[in-house]
Structure formats: C-alpha cells, structure tokens
Motif scaffolding. Structure first.
Motif, PDB file in Angstrom:
ATOM      1  N   ALA A 121      -3.462   9.968  -6.931  1.00 16.88           N
ATOM      2  CA  ALA A 121      -2.117   9.728  -7.449  1.00 16.88           C
ATOM      3  C   ALA A 121      -1.218   9.309  -6.302  1.00 16.88           C
ATOM      4  CB  ALA A 121      -1.568  10.986  -8.118  1.00 16.88           C
ATOM      5  N   ILE A 176       1.828  -3.190  -7.618  1.00 22.11           N
ATOM      6  CA  ILE A 176       2.886  -2.572  -8.415  1.00 22.11           C
ATOM      7  C   ILE A 176       4.135  -3.431  -8.259  1.00 22.11           C
ATOM      8  CG2 ILE A 176       4.348  -0.535  -8.663  1.00 22.11           C
ATOM      9  CD1 ILE A 176       0.954  -0.184  -7.068  1.00 22.11           C
ATOM     10  N   THR A 181      -1.803   3.969 -14.864  1.00 21.97           N
ATOM     11  CA  THR A 181      -1.128   5.006 -15.643  1.00 21.97           C
ATOM     12  C   THR A 181       0.108   5.479 -14.880  1.00 21.97           C
ATOM     13  OG1 THR A 181      -3.253   5.719 -16.553  1.00 21.97           O
ATOM     14  CG2 THR A 181      -1.403   7.260 -16.715  1.00 21.97           C
ATOM     15  N   LYS A 182       1.277   5.412 -15.541  1.00 24.66           N
ATOM     16  CA  LYS A 182       2.518   5.751 -14.851  1.00 24.66           C
ATOM     17  C   LYS A 182       3.376   6.641 -15.752  1.00 24.66           C
ATOM     18  CE  LYS A 182       5.269   1.842 -16.544  1.00 24.66           C
ATOM     19  NZ  LYS A 182       6.146   0.731 -16.191  1.00 24.66           N
ATOM     20  N   GLU A 183       4.276   7.363 -15.081  1.00 24.27           N
ATOM     21  CA  GLU A 183       5.301   8.131 -15.776  1.00 24.27           C
ATOM     22  C   GLU A 183       6.541   8.188 -14.887  1.00 24.27           C
ATOM     23  OE1 GLU A 183       4.594  12.229 -16.380  1.00 24.27           O
ATOM     24  OE2 GLU A 183       3.378  12.483 -14.570  1.00 24.27           O
ATOM     25  N   GLU A 184       7.676   8.145 -15.514  1.00 25.26           N
ATOM     26  CA  GLU A 184       8.918   8.168 -14.762  1.00 25.26           C
ATOM     27  C   GLU A 184       9.118   9.558 -14.167  1.00 25.26           C
ATOM     28  OE1 GLU A 184      13.610   7.907 -15.819  1.00 25.26           O
ATOM     29  OE2 GLU A 184      12.374   6.207 -16.490  1.00 25.26           O
ATOM     30  N   VAL A 230       8.579   6.423  -9.857  1.00 24.59           N
ATOM     31  CA  VAL A 230       7.493   6.439 -10.845  1.00 24.59           C
ATOM     32  C   VAL A 230       6.283   7.113 -10.215  1.00 24.59           C
ATOM     33  CG1 VAL A 230       5.920   5.010 -12.204  1.00 24.59           C
ATOM     34  CG2 VAL A 230       8.326   4.368 -12.006  1.00 24.59           C
ATOM     35  N   ARG A 231       5.653   7.969 -10.983  1.00 20.74           N
ATOM     36  CA  ARG A 231       4.438   8.643 -10.530  1.00 20.74           C
ATOM     37  C   ARG A 231       3.236   7.946 -11.149  1.00 20.74           C
ATOM     38  NH1 ARG A 231       5.727  13.209 -11.907  1.00 20.74           N
ATOM     39  NH2 ARG A 231       6.439  14.054  -9.895  1.00 20.74           N
ATOM     40  N   LEU A 232       2.319   7.500 -10.281  1.00 15.72           N
ATOM     41  CA  LEU A 232       1.070   6.868 -10.733  1.00 15.72           C
ATOM     42  C   LEU A 232      -0.053   7.887 -10.639  1.00 15.72           C
ATOM     43  CD1 LEU A 232       1.375   3.482  -8.792  1.00 15.72           C
ATOM     44  CD2 LEU A 232       2.200   4.016 -11.102  1.00 15.72           C
ATOM     45  N   SER A 233      -0.929   7.909 -11.626  1.00 16.38           N
ATOM     46  CA  SER A 233      -2.027   8.881 -11.639  1.00 16.38           C
ATOM     47  C   SER A 233      -3.324   8.206 -12.043  1.00 16.38           C
ATOM     48  CB  SER A 233      -1.707  10.037 -12.601  1.00 16.38           C
ATOM     49  OG  SER A 233      -1.510   9.547 -13.927  1.00 16.38           O
ATOM     50  N   THR A 286       3.128  -2.065 -13.903  1.00 14.94           N
ATOM     51  CA  THR A 286       1.800  -1.906 -13.330  1.00 14.94           C
ATOM     52  C   THR A 286       0.807  -1.661 -14.446  1.00 14.94           C
ATOM     53  OG1 THR A 286       0.426  -0.585 -11.855  1.00 14.94           O
ATOM     54  CG2 THR A 286       2.221   0.560 -12.962  1.00 14.94           C
ATOM     55  N   CYS A 332       8.067  -4.276  -8.789  1.00 18.17           N
ATOM     56  CA  CYS A 332       9.403  -3.720  -8.984  1.00 18.17           C
ATOM     57  C   CYS A 332      10.352  -4.884  -9.286  1.00 18.17           C
ATOM     58  CB  CYS A 332       9.840  -2.970  -7.730  1.00 18.17           C
ATOM     59  SG  CYS A 332      11.569  -2.446  -7.743  1.00 18.17           S
TER      60      CYS A 332
END
Length: 408
Positions: free
Chosen positions: A110, A158, A133-136, A146-149, A130, A160
């Motif tokens: 991550a 990625i 898998t991302k979440e704010e 944004v957190r990528l996992s 991207t 922006c």
C-alpha cells in the motif's frame, strides 16, 4: 521487501545503477510532509493510457469549467509539465504537484498519494485517477490524499488533475510494485583438493512480477549466460582455482527498469601438492665469497610448503641471509614438503673467490731482501774506500807540515 538497483538497457549483471531520492515539495497533506520519493523513468516504448473513466471525468470537467478547453488525447502521456500550460488573460498562475509515500512498494503493498495545488480559487477541484484500488484518506482546500492498497501492477502511473479558474493541469506519479528476493549461492565443499568435483548452485525464490534471471560469475572465469530458474554447475577444480570467488547474480525487469542483486561471494580453498620450478627455484646460482647471500628457492602449494636445502650436512633455508663461504660450492638438494606430499630439486651453487700465491710472495720478499743486501754491501765498500782515502790525505798533509818545519 528487498530493494534492487536500477539498470539501463540489457544489463549484464556487472554494473549497478542507483535509485536517486528527491525531496518532495511543499504539500498541503500533513501526513506527507518531509517524505521522499525516488525518481522513476517513463517506460520505454509505450505509455499506459488513462482509464476510460478517468478520461471521461477529465473531459467533462474541462467542458464544464472552460468550454474552450480541449480534452486530453487518449493514449498520450499522462505526465504534463507544471510550468507549461496556457493561462487565461488575467488569471493567476498555479502549480500542481503529486507526491507519494514511496515510489517502490512490495507486491500487494500500500501507499499514500497526495495531490495538491497552489490555486487560489475556492472552487478549484483536485482529483486522482488510477487503475489501482484507492480510497480517499483526507481532503482539504486545494489538496487531496488517497490511499492505494493491494498494489499488484508492476508499473502504475497515478494521475493527479486540477481545474483552476477554468484552466486544467495534469501531473503524474510513477510507482513500481515488485518482490525481488535475494539470490542464494550454495557451494558444496568449498574446501577441497585438486582434481575433485565442486557443485555450485545459484537460486532465488519466485519473484513478482515473475521472470527473474540468474547466472554464476567468478573473478577468473567468464560469466555464464543469464537464464530463468536455478543454475547448477559442477567444476573439476585445479591449482589455478584456489582463491577464486564465485557470486550468484540476479536480474529482474519491472516495466522498463532493470533491477540487479548479487549474493555474497564464496571463495574456493583448493589444496594441492607442493611444486618447484626453474622460475622460482633457479638450478644454478652464483655467489661471491664474503658477501651476504640467500638461497633462492620458493615452492607453491596449499597448504604452504616448507623448503629446506642440504649439502654434505650443511642446511640452508631459502630466504634466510648468510655469508657466502667457499665450502658452499657444490650441489644442494632442496625439498618442499606439506601434509599432501613432498617434491625436490637440485641447485648448484658456485662461489667465486681469490687464492693467495705464497710462492710469488716469497719470491718478491727474497728479491727485495737481495736488493737491500746488495745495496748494503755496495754502500759498505764505498764507505770503506772513502775513509781510506781520507786517512791517506791526512797523512800526506802531516808529512808536508813536518818537512816545512825541518827546512825552517
């Protein structure tokens, strides 16, 4: 996750690149202040197209906020310089930056991405596109985290994007995801004797992405060709293999980046019989009487052999200094020995000296004495004659004086 050096082109495993860290610029995300990121090159030969959803969002945002702006061309590079966009007349310039907590992560790992802008427009929009898998994680005025996992794509860009007073900017951040295990070199019985077989095995655990290549390399042998899977070689070792070092090299392509790793070196210790040759042990040596000399004779072997040279009960150890004597003239038998065996050779020593000629000295002395005697006799005769003449002269003078007196 182990880290590897980045190489350029078709690397042969000999050279190592480097991963240069660059300091992140000012960010509005408090979690990423002070973090650093490695510069990553653009993949050669292709640029990954933006996901269709991302392209539609970018195009829709551009048409809504600035009808005259054109949407990004699908398939073009997502990396757009921050300093080159056109600005509407009277609109203040703004910058857009994207940073990450890491540019290289382990496979399935991550990371945190921060996208921020200096735009003063309170209605400015900031977004991240991207395929990962991302979440704010957090959002603020002019920035988005944004957190990528579960990052499993070897190379990801990625994107922006931001709209400010109707002007759009796009910037990208490249991330590598891989697992590159350390290569392992196993040498069965590195301490061996000559003419024996030694097995060398070069291996590595599976990598992500797959495709790690291995090869064996040593200081004295040309490197073996790269191949996927374990490499095993059997060598019949000889004297010249003693002290040679072997290394297991590994390389892995991640996108257009070549990663390289090497195992610790393993040194061979090959034991072999003592050896003497004319180069290290000359069969004929010349000395001069009275000079400081040493017998030259060195033996090769592992373990190191001990050398002793003998002649008629006289022992000389090569390398030790002594005074050359006439008695050293003759043939020495030199023997080199170790726990594996012995070997010998003959060395003839010639000692140069100068004899004293006693007869010549006696003759010279006799001649000198004869000359002195002759000179003495000659001088004695001369001295006697001179005295007689002086006496006779005095007698004549006395007679003349007496006759003169008588006449008077």
């Amino acid at each position: 996750m182990g880290t590897g050096g980045h190489g350029d082109g078709e690397g042969d495993g000999e050279g190592w690149g480097d991963t240069r860290g660059v300091r992140l610029g000012a960010t509005r995300c408090p979690w990423l202040r002070g973090s650093s990121v490695s510069a990553v090159a653009v993949p050669r030969g292709h640029h990954p197209a933006l996901p269709l959803v991302g392209l539609l969002l970018l195009a829709q945002a551009g048409r809504a906020e600035h009808p005259s702006s054109s949407a990004p061309v699908p398939g073009s590079s997502p990396r757009v310089p921050n300093s080159s966009p056109d600005f509407a007349s009277g609109d203040p310039p703004f910058s857009l930056s994207v940073t990450g907590s890491a540019s290289e992560v382990s496979y399935g790992g991550a990371a945190l991405i921060n996208c921020s802008t200096t735009c003063a427009d309170p209605n400015a929009t900031v977004g991240v596109e991207t395929s990962l898998t991302k979440e704010e994680a957090a959002r603020g005025q002019g920035w988005l985290a944004v957190r990528l996992s579960n990052i499993t794509e070897p190379v990801s860009d990625i994107v922006c994007y931001s709209s400010c007073f109707g002007q759009r900017k796009v910037s990208s951040f490249r991330m590598l995801a891989y697992d590159f295990p350390e290569p392992v070199l196993l040498v069965r019985d590195p301490n061996t004797t000559y003419n024996h077989l030694v097995t060398l095995s070069c291996s590595a655990a599976p990598s992500q992405p797959p495709g790690v290549q291995l090869r064996l390399r040593s200081r004295r042998r040309p490197p073996a060709p790269w191949q996927e899977g374990s490499v095993s070689v059997q060598l019949t070792v000889h004297e010249e293999d003693d002290g040679d070092e072997f290394v297991c090299d590994a390389q892995l392509w991640v996108g257009d980046q070549m990663l390289n790793k090497s195992s610790d070196a393993v040194k061979l210790n090959v034991m072999y019989l003592p050896q003497l040759d004319d180069g290290s042990c000359p069969p004929s040596q010349n000395w001069t009487e009275g000079e400081k000399v040493t017998l030259r004779c060195q033996a090769r072997g592992n373990p190191r052999p001990h050398v002793v040279c003998k002649k008629d009960g006289t022992s000389l150890i090569p390398g030790q200094w002594h005074t050359a004597k006439r008695a050293h003239t003759g043939t020495f038998r030199c023997v080199a020995s170790s726990k594996l065996g012995t070997v010998g050779c003959n060395i003839t020593v010639w000692v140069q000296y100068h004899d004293i000629n006693v007869g010549l000295i006696v003759a010279v002395v006799l001649v000198v004495l004869g000359a002195l005697a002759f000179a003495g006799i000659t001088y004695g005769i001369y001295y006697r004659k001179k005295k007689i003449q002086e006496y006779q002269l005095r007698e004549r003078q006395r007679r003349l004086e007496m006759e003169q007196r008588r006449l008077e």
